[in-house]
Structure formats: structure tokens, C-alpha cells
Design an enzyme around this catalytic site. Structure first.
Site, PDB file in Angstrom:
ATOM      1  N   GLU A   1      41.029  18.923  34.452  1.00 54.47           N
ATOM      2  CA  GLU A   1      40.207  18.343  35.513  1.00 54.47           C
ATOM      3  C   GLU A   1      40.202  16.821  35.431  1.00 54.47           C
ATOM      4  O   GLU A   1      40.275  16.130  36.447  1.00 54.47           O
ATOM      5  CB  GLU A   1      38.783  18.903  35.405  1.00 54.47           C
TER       6      GLU A   1
ATOM      7  N   GLU B   1      43.510  15.494  36.644  1.00 58.05           N
ATOM      8  CA  GLU B   1      43.503  15.561  38.116  1.00 58.05           C
ATOM      9  C   GLU B   1      42.707  14.381  38.674  1.00 58.05           C
ATOM     10  O   GLU B   1      43.134  13.712  39.619  1.00 58.05           O
ATOM     11  CB  GLU B   1      42.862  16.884  38.539  1.00 58.05           C
TER      12      GLU B   1
ATOM     13  N   CYS C   1      33.546  24.054  38.364  1.00 57.20           N
ATOM     14  CA  CYS C   1      33.296  25.074  37.336  1.00 57.20           C
ATOM     15  C   CYS C   1      32.189  26.026  37.735  1.00 57.20           C
ATOM     16  O   CYS C   1      32.069  27.093  37.171  1.00 57.20           O
ATOM     17  CB  CYS C   1      32.867  24.463  36.010  1.00 57.20           C
TER      18      CYS C   1
ATOM     19  N   SER D   1      37.738  19.883  42.735  1.00 60.68           N
ATOM     20  CA  SER D   1      38.841  19.984  41.779  1.00 60.68           C
ATOM     21  C   SER D   1      39.519  21.335  41.984  1.00 60.68           C
ATOM     22  O   SER D   1      38.857  22.334  42.256  1.00 60.68           O
ATOM     23  CB  SER D   1      38.279  19.885  40.369  1.00 60.68           C
TER      24      SER D   1
ATOM     25  N   LYS E   1      29.021  34.284  38.225  1.00 66.18           N
ATOM     26  CA  LYS E   1      30.295  34.493  37.527  1.00 66.18           C
ATOM     27  C   LYS E   1      30.828  35.894  37.799  1.00 66.18           C
ATOM     28  O   LYS E   1      32.026  36.124  37.753  1.00 66.18           O
ATOM     29  CB  LYS E   1      30.127  34.283  36.019  1.00 66.18           C
TER      30      LYS E   1
ATOM     31  N   GLU F   1      32.561  35.517  40.976  1.00 69.51           N
ATOM     32  CA  GLU F   1      33.770  34.723  40.781  1.00 69.51           C
ATOM     33  C   GLU F   1      34.905  35.569  40.193  1.00 69.51           C
ATOM     34  O   GLU F   1      36.046  35.507  40.656  1.00 69.51           O
ATOM     35  CB  GLU F   1      33.476  33.549  39.834  1.00 69.51           C
TER      36      GLU F   1
ATOM     37  N   GLU G   1      41.347  35.273  44.556  1.00 73.16           N
ATOM     38  CA  GLU G   1      42.069  34.048  44.126  1.00 73.16           C
ATOM     39  C   GLU G   1      42.115  33.945  42.611  1.00 73.16           C
ATOM     40  O   GLU G   1      42.942  33.219  42.071  1.00 73.16           O
ATOM     41  CB  GLU G   1      41.359  32.783  44.641  1.00 73.16           C
TER      42      GLU G   1
ATOM     43  N   CYS H   1      23.929  25.385  33.584  1.00 73.76           N
ATOM     44  CA  CYS H   1      24.110  26.782  33.181  1.00 73.76           C
ATOM     45  C   CYS H   1      22.992  27.279  32.259  1.00 73.76           C
ATOM     46  O   CYS H   1      22.666  28.458  32.266  1.00 73.76           O
ATOM     47  CB  CYS H   1      25.431  26.960  32.469  1.00 73.76           C
TER      48      CYS H   1
END
Lengths: 672, 167
Positions: free
Chosen positions: A280, A283, A300, A320, A359, A362, A367, A504
Site C-alpha cells: 500500500e 502504491e 483494509c 488503494s 470481514k 468480505e 473479487e 478494529c
């Protein structure tokens, strides 16, 4: 200034005038008054009537919504109050599906706790309506309307703290209910799966979707190699489930417990967080050099990603492209580790232990796969791991700690602080500053971005260049920040977003109470681990270096892009709606032109485009040959206003001033 | 007889909704007047319109839906062209409003468990007290009040209502 006093239970108490309500005064005295709907972080609602106190005249008043005043005399536990409280509880229980023994929330349920404390032995009333269906549509959250006590905590949490407003009250009086918009399933509305509603729900009406069965199954399957990853924020919170101090590190006890359950390998998500930092930050540095797609938003947090996909299509390219640490971990293990250890990919089962309900969503995203395998097979939350430990009969207190497996068990302090708001930014800074300046960074603590405030800003001068950072947590705060960025009132180079307040550590999968007090301790716990770690920078993690040598070559290489990066797309906020603008009978023979009037296209003037097209069709006398429809979200938001002619999506959208051109070039030729 | 008269569901016209929102503004306080105006136009609040209003006014959809279902004046189900309201408040109830309701239901051929005929011709509602207790049982048809209603009156009221279609 003269001192001011009020009287509580015949005892004189000094009041400063700064107390929010009588409840606060009483609680400060060490007297506990029960509440369902009062939370210091939310607005005062005054619905549950649990916090009633008796005034001098014998009236019962809600202490949460009454300001203390000099000379007031109140009592907190008279017989009248206790009887009323018990009666209210009994009435709540009458309409509550009393299947406590099989309820997820049992043992942690405020209603259950109060019923026991208030001595409710028998519920004399019958339920007044038939039981409703349980909503299991979401990957993260289960909603059982039969257990809702209508305190509205979830409604206020979702709209006040998260700014999303998924849940609301419908109807009134005896028919009142808390439901998502239009009484649709949660999966079909704008929910981002953050789980804050679950965190605050006092009963079992909103619970985390239980995925422990999937994990038990994999653990008992001899063919499966179960690889477990534990996220940073879990280690400083799981102790709370076993009455240990908040914020202490229970990583190694958790490892021991997972090994006892039969996990083949247990690793640390902080390792893949290190990998995320390298990817990251690289990037980011590339974007800074090119001066494009800034600010770079972190990606994230799956709650934030979903929020952005549904509400900020204009900013999606600024996210990102890195997968989150959870997904990077899965990709590394299924693509690299499996080969190295000679484990067939289909036999490898990756379980992650996360502080987060989103999560789960996710991990299921299409993807999030590499070579047609989902990167992560099952996600359990901190609370679910604790439940598994209890189910297994493990005495957590007496457990001997065990070490993580090598080689991926090693991580830097940077990877650990990922679990708290500001941690990702600090970890990225530790990498970026070193790369930008070309010198070894000795002072690794960037205290400016630490702390649990909703928004933190800092500017760092690195090698003559100013890098502006914003760190934001809680989606309502994020919404405000994005508005300012859109209006160009502020500008940044890097923005860290975490959907849950405090990051988190305050995730929807963490033990309750999940309040700001516990979050402070959990956050401190993570920074303590970082302070004690020998390696503080992701780039100095030897395992990461090895991974690049053996597989990925360089950060952001093609290999890295294939396995560790992903893409995001626009998502509609609400499912299944199409509107016929002009109802005509012979619709089959017509060309159907659908114009999106979803949020983003609407804001870009799609409605005017639609009106102009209808007007043009009338002018040209072809109104019977075309049918206009307004639709909600064609999932092409960044190019909006989106238009679909028959089944072809006009990819680049049609701006207001191009309407005439679009009509002449696209619509007219189609009309024979 | 009234079955031959088909009443089309009102055309869902966004231009109208936009006009309404422009008139009342996008402040939160404008929500109820906006919904009232939309219902005035379409006789009910279609879900798509509520979603549109939420987007345009920047209020969560769940909240707009909450307001639309809270007030008895709003309906999220399509309503008939004619609206018959029979009072079933205390005074009307003791003077036999329940039988009047049954009679209307039968004569207007309202399907069991529903309040509106399938062709959207008429909606039958029970209301709690119209404030016309002296006239109990009271009935309001399209805004016109009928007092001391008995069985014969019901038939006459329905005929008058149908005649108004021809005007």
C-alpha cells in the site's frame, strides 16, 4: 461560586452543573440504575423507562432525560420504582421470544440479566402477535425481530455514529417494529456489515452470524489442513470474554486454544498486515510521484469499502487497490504456502479470527479469490472464538501459552498497530518516510496520528515534501470528511478510514461492552505490543523480505498485483426496483430507455436528462415507440448519469448538455 | 356494476415529485408536507417515490419509510379512487358501526383481508372517531359526511358515490 447540592436517597450530593443528567450523578455515586436505551455515546432517547427515579412528590421520572438541579430530591430504589421496573420487564418479556437456552446472546443479554436481578419469576402476559421470520440474508448480521425490545439503540447507532441509517422504526403503537428500509432483508439495503448495531443491541435481536460450525467441520475433517490467522485487535480483547483485564495480550493463549481444537497452523494476520504496508505504501509513493489519484484512501476496512462502493463512486479510484490483510493472508497461503508445503489448494482451509463482522462479507466477495479459490474460507469473530473455547471445555485461565507457527508467525510492530485507528497510517509512514528520504528511520513513533478521536490530521515534511494525512474512524465522521474533500475545503495525500469508532479494536465482533473506555485499553494494549517488539517496521520483517525474494519479486509487481490486489465496483444501495415512467400497453414493441435516478446519477442531473429525453421524444412524435423508465442504480455510478437503451448500457453516461446529441445519435436511429 | 369502470393506477411521474420537493425544500422539516403532496398526487406513497424522496432530501430511506408508516394519513398501499371511511369510535361502535362496516364490505365487494377493491375503485377504512358522535354512526365518503347511517343509507351512499363518476 457557591456549591450546589441535590439529594439522592437522603444523601447530599454536590453537583457541578456539567452533568448530562441525573443518571450520571447517581452512577457517579456508585449506584447502578439499569438502562436499555441510554448510552453515553448516543443521543438520549428515554424509551425504555428502566432508569426511572422517584421525585419528592412521588412521581416517577426518567433519570436519563432529566437535568440535575440544586435542591432536587430523588430516590433511586423505592418499592414503587422496583415494582414498576419489574412490571415493565415482564411486559417486555411477554413479547420477547423467550428461547434463552438456545439464544446466541444468552449470558450476555441485558434483558436476561435484568430479569434475574429484578426477580421476574413468572411472565403473566401472553405475546400479542405471531412470531415473525428471522432475517438471515446478511453474511454478517442476523436479525430476529421477535427479540427486539424497541429500545432504538441500533437505529441511533447506525444513523448517529455510522451515518448510514439502515434501520428505522416503522408503524406505531402496538405495531411498531425496527426494520431496514421498506422492510427489506438487510442484505438488500445499504448496510455495510460493520456490526455496530450488534455491539449495542441489549438482547438477541441483532446477533453476529455464527460461522463456528463451518470451522468445527473443517477441524474434524482429516483431509483438511486448517490454517488459522488471528487479527491484531483480537488479542487485546478476547481476555474480556474470560474476565481478564482489558487490553492485555492473549495472543499466545489463543494460539494454544486453537491448537487444542486441532488447527494445523496458527499464524498472525499482522504478518500480512506488514505485507499490506509494503504494497500500500509503495502504491502511495507511486501516486505521489505521478501526482494522481490523491488522496489515497486505505482499503483494509471492508465496512468502509462497502460504504464507498455504495455512496462514493467518485472516489473509488482513490481507494488503494490492495486487498485487506485478511485477504492477502489467504492469497499468500493458498497460492504460495500450499505449494511450498505440498498441500493441494482444495485441502487448505483458511480460517480467520477477526474483531469484525464485515470481514465475513468480505471473505465471500467474488473479487476476493485467487485462481478461483476464495482466499479465506471462514471468518469467526473474537466473540465466536471465545464461544468455541468454552464449547471445547478449555480453561482459558489455566492455558499454557503456545507460540505461533513459523515462518509466517513473525510480524513487526507496524503490523500489530493495524488494529487501531491511526495504526495503518503510522505503519505506512514508517515505510514511506524511509523510502522517500533514503535514510534509516530511527524515530518510528508518529504520535500525531494516535488516539481515539474521530478525526486526526497531521502534516509531515519528508525530504522537503509535505505529506498531509487524515485519519478518520466512524462512518459519520468519514461522511463529513468526504463532503469537505469533495467541496475542496480540505486536501490530503493519504486518508486512513476505519468504519468502526476507534478502528478494529472497537469492531462489531468484539466482546461487549464495546465502549470508549474499553477501546482506550485495547488500543493501549496494541501500542504496548508495538513498543516491546524488536522489529518495528514492516520492511524489516525478514519473512516479508523472503516472500519477495522467493515469489513476489518487488512491491506492486505483476505477481503481487495478481494475488494481493483487487478492484472495487459501484454497488446499488437498495435492491430490485424499477419504475415505469409512462405506462403503455404495447410495451413489447418499444425501445426501452432506462435512466438511472439512483443517488449519484440524480445528483449529477440524471433527472433533467430523463425529462429532456421525454420532451424530445414528444417533439419528434415518437412517444409511442420509446418507453422511458427511471431505474435505481445501474452500477455505473462514476460515469453517471447512466442510461441503458434496451439492454445496452451506455457506458460513458450522458451529461445534461449531451442529451440532444445522445437522442439524435442513439435513440433516433433505433426508431424505425 | 362498478367493475366495468377500470381505474388505472396513477402514472408514476417523477417530474411531479421533483416539483413538489422544489416547492417545499430539502430541509428535514419539509418531509411531511412533501409526503402529503405526493400522496395527494398519487393517492398513496409508492416505494420508489419514497426512495426518490430520501435520495433527494438526504434522509436515510429507513427514516422516510418510518415516517410514511407512522402516520395514519399516509398509505404505502395503493388506494381506491373513492375512499369510504366508517367511524368505529366508541359512540359509533355502540350504535352499530360494525354492522355498517360489514354491509359496506359486502356491497362494495371488498375482498376478504383487504381494504381496497382489486380494480382500485374504492377503499374502505375504519377510523377511530370523526368527532361527529352526535351523528353516530358516521360515515365519510370522499370528504362528505353522512350521519345516523342505517342499512338503507349504505345502499344510497354507494349509488351517490358511483354517480359522481359521471360528473
Amino acid at each position: 461560586m457557591t456549591h450546589q447540592y441535590m439529594e439522592v436517597n437522603n444523601k447530599k450530593v454536590e453537583i457541578t452543573g456539567n452533568e448530562k443528567n441525573i443518571l450520571e450523578v447517581v452512577r457517579n455515586m456508585g449506584i447502578e440504575i439499569p438502562t436499555f436505551c441510554y448510552h453515553s455515546e448516543l443521543s438520549v432517547y428515554g424509551a425504555c423507562r428502566m432508569c426511572m427515579v422517584e421525585d419528592e412528590r412521588g412521581n416517577l421520572v426518567a433519570s436519563c432525560s432529566l437535568k440535575p438541579q440544586a435542591g432536587m430530591k430523588i430516590k433511586t430504589h423505592t418499592k414503587k420504582i422496583m415494582d414498576t421496573r419489574r412490571m415493565i420487564l415482564e411486559l417486555l418479556l411477554a413479547n420477547h421470544h423467550q428461547d434463552c437456552t438456545t439464544c446466541e446472546k444468552s449470558g450476555n443479554c441485558k434483558l436476561q440479566e435484568l430479569a434475574v436481578n429484578m426477580g421476574v419469576k413468572k411472565v403473566r402476559f401472553k405475546p400479542r402477535k405471531p412470531w415473525q421470520d428471522i432475517d438471515t440474508s446478511s453474511a454478517s448480521i442476523v436479525r430476529d425481530p421477535n427479540k427486539c425490545i424497541l429500545c432504538g439503540d441500533c437505529v441511533r447507532m447506525c444513523s448517529e455514529v455510522q451515518g448510514v441509517g439502515v434501520l428505522g422504526f416503522i408503524n406505531r403503537g402496538p405495531n411498531i417494529n425496527v426494520v431496514p428500509a421498506f422492510d427489506k432483508p438487510i442484505a438488500d439495503v445499504d448496510c455495510v456489515n460493520c456490526g455496530q448495531c450488534v455491539s449495542i443491541c441489549p438482547t438477541g435481536a441483532l446477533t453476529i452470524k455464527d460461522d463456528t460450525l463451518k470451522v468445527w467441520e473443517a477441524l474434524s475433517d482429516p483431509k483438511k489442513k486448517v490454517v488459522v490467522q488471528i487479527a491484531p485487535a483480537v488479542r487485546v480483547a478476547i481476555g474480556e470474554e474470560f474476565n481478564h483485564t482489558e487490553g492485555s495480550n492473549y495472543l499466545y493463549k489463543s494460539v494454544a486454544a486453537l491448537k487444542m481444537m486441532g488447527a494445523d497452523y496458527v499464524f498472525d494476520t499482522s504478518f500480512s498486515a506488514d505485507l499490506t504496508v509494503v504494497e500500500e505504501a509503495t502504491e502511495f509513493l507511486n501516486r505521489v510521484v505521478k501526482g494522481e489519484k490523491l488522496p489515497q484512501f486505505t482499503s483494509c476496512c471492508p465496512g468502509w469499502v462497502t460504504y464507498a462502493e455504495k455512496n462514493c463512486p467518485d472516489l473509488l479510484s482513490n481507494l488503494s487497490s490492495c486487498k485487506s490483510p485478511q485477504q492477502m493472508f489467504g492469497a499468500v497461503f493458498k497460492k504460495f504456502f500450499a505449494k511450498k508445503m505440498n498441500i493441494p489448494t482444495e485441502d487448505m482451509y483458511v480460517v480467520s479470527v477477526m474483531p469484525c463482522t464485515a470481514k465475513k462479507f468480505e471473505a465471500e466477495r467474488p473479487e476476493m479469490s485467487t485462481d478461483s479459490y476464495q482466499d479465506v474460507d471462514a471468518v469467526i469473530t473474537t466473540v465466536e472464538l471465545a464461544r468455541m473455547i468454552r464449547k471445547m471445555g478449555i480453561k482459558f485461565e489455566e492455558l499454557e501459552p503456545a507460540s505461533l507457527d513459523m515462518p509466517f508467525g513473525f510480524s513487526s510492530g507496524a503490523g500489530v498497530i493495524f488494529g487501531t485507528s491511526g495504526g495503518v497510517a503510522e505503519a505506512a509512514l514508517r515505510y514511506a518516510v524511509e523510502k522517500l528520504s533514503g535514510e534509516t528511520l530511527n524515530e518510528v513513533n508518529f504520535r500525531e496520528v494516535r488516539g481515539l478521536e474521530g478525526l486526526k490530521e497531521a502534516t509531515f515534511n519528508i525530504h522537503g515534501k509535505d505529506i498531509k494525512l487524515a485519519v478518520v474512524s466512524g462512518l459519520a465522521n468519514t461522511q463529513q470528511l468526504i463532503e469537505k474533500i469533495r467541496k475542496k475545503e480540505v486536501s490530503y495525500d493519504f486518508v486512513e478510514v476505519m468504519a468502526c469508532p476507534g478502528g478494529c479494536i472497537g469492531g462489531g465482533g468484539q466482546p461487549v461492552p464495546n465502549t470508549s473506555e474499553t477501546r482506550v485499553l485495547r488500543s493501549k494494549g496494541l501500542y504496548d505490543i508495538d513498543a516491546k517488539s524488536t522489529v518495528k517496521k514492516a520492511q524489516n520483517n525478514p519473512t516479508i523480505e523472503k516472500l519477495y525474494d522467493e515469489w513476489l519479486k518487488t512491491p506492486n509487481s505483476d505477481e503481487a498485483h495478481y494475488a494481493l490486489h483487487t478492484h472495487y465496483g459501484h454497488k446499488k444501495r437498495i435492491g430490485g426496483m424499477e419504475i415505469k415512467d409512462e405506462a403503455k400497453e404495447n410495451a413489447n414493441e418499444k425501445i426501452v430507455i432506462s435512466v438511472c435516478v439512483g443517488t449519484n446519477c440524480y445528483l449529477k442531473g440524471s433527472y433533467d436528462v430523463l425529462q429532456e429525453l421525454i420532451g424530445l421524444a414528444r417533439e419528434h412524435g415518437i412517444e409511442d415507440k420509446v418507453e422511458f423508465k427511471g431505474t435505481f442504480c445501474l452500477e455505473n455510478c462514476s460515469n453517471g448519469p447512466s442510461i441503458k437503451v434496451s439492454d445496452d448500457l451506455h457506458k460513458y453516461g450522458v451529461q445534461k448538455e449531451e442529451t440532444q446529441k445522445f437522442f439524435n445519435n442513439v435513440v433516433l436511429p433505433r426508431v424505425k | 356494476m362498478h367493475k366495468t369502470k377500470t381505474v388505472q393506477e396513477p402514472l408514476r411521474n417523477f417530474a411531479k415529485v421533483k416539483e413538489i420537493i422544489e416547492k417545499y425544500g430539502t430541509e428535514r422539516s419539509a418531509l411531511i408536507p412533501v409526503l402529503q403532496a405526493i400522496q395527494g398526487e398519487f393517492r398513496y406513497l409508492p416505494q420508489e417515490m419514497l426512495s426518490f424522496v430520501a435520495t433527494a432530501m438526504g434522509i436515510p430511506q429507513a427514516e422516510v419509510f418510518g415516517v410514511a408508516t407512522f402516520y395514519a394519513q399516509f398509505s404505502t398501499q395503493p388506494k381506491g379512487k373513492h375512499i369510504v371511511q366508517v367511524c368505529d369510535g366508541t359512540a359509533c361502535h355502540v350504535r352499530g358501526a360494525s354492522d355498517i362496516i360489514k354491509k359496506f364490505k359486502k356491497d362494495l365487494q371488498i375482498p376478504e383481508g383487504k381494504t381496497t377493491t382489486d380494480d382500485l375503485y374504492v377503499t374502505l377504512e375504519t377510523v377511530s372517531c370523526l368527532g361527529a358522535c352526535a351523528l353516530a354512526p358516521a360515515v365519510v365518503v370522499d370528504g362528505k359526511v353522512y350521519g345516523n347511517v342505517n342499512f338503507e343509507d349504505v345502499a344510497r351512499i354507494i349509488v351517490t358515490m358511483k354517480e359522481s363518476d359521471d360528473e
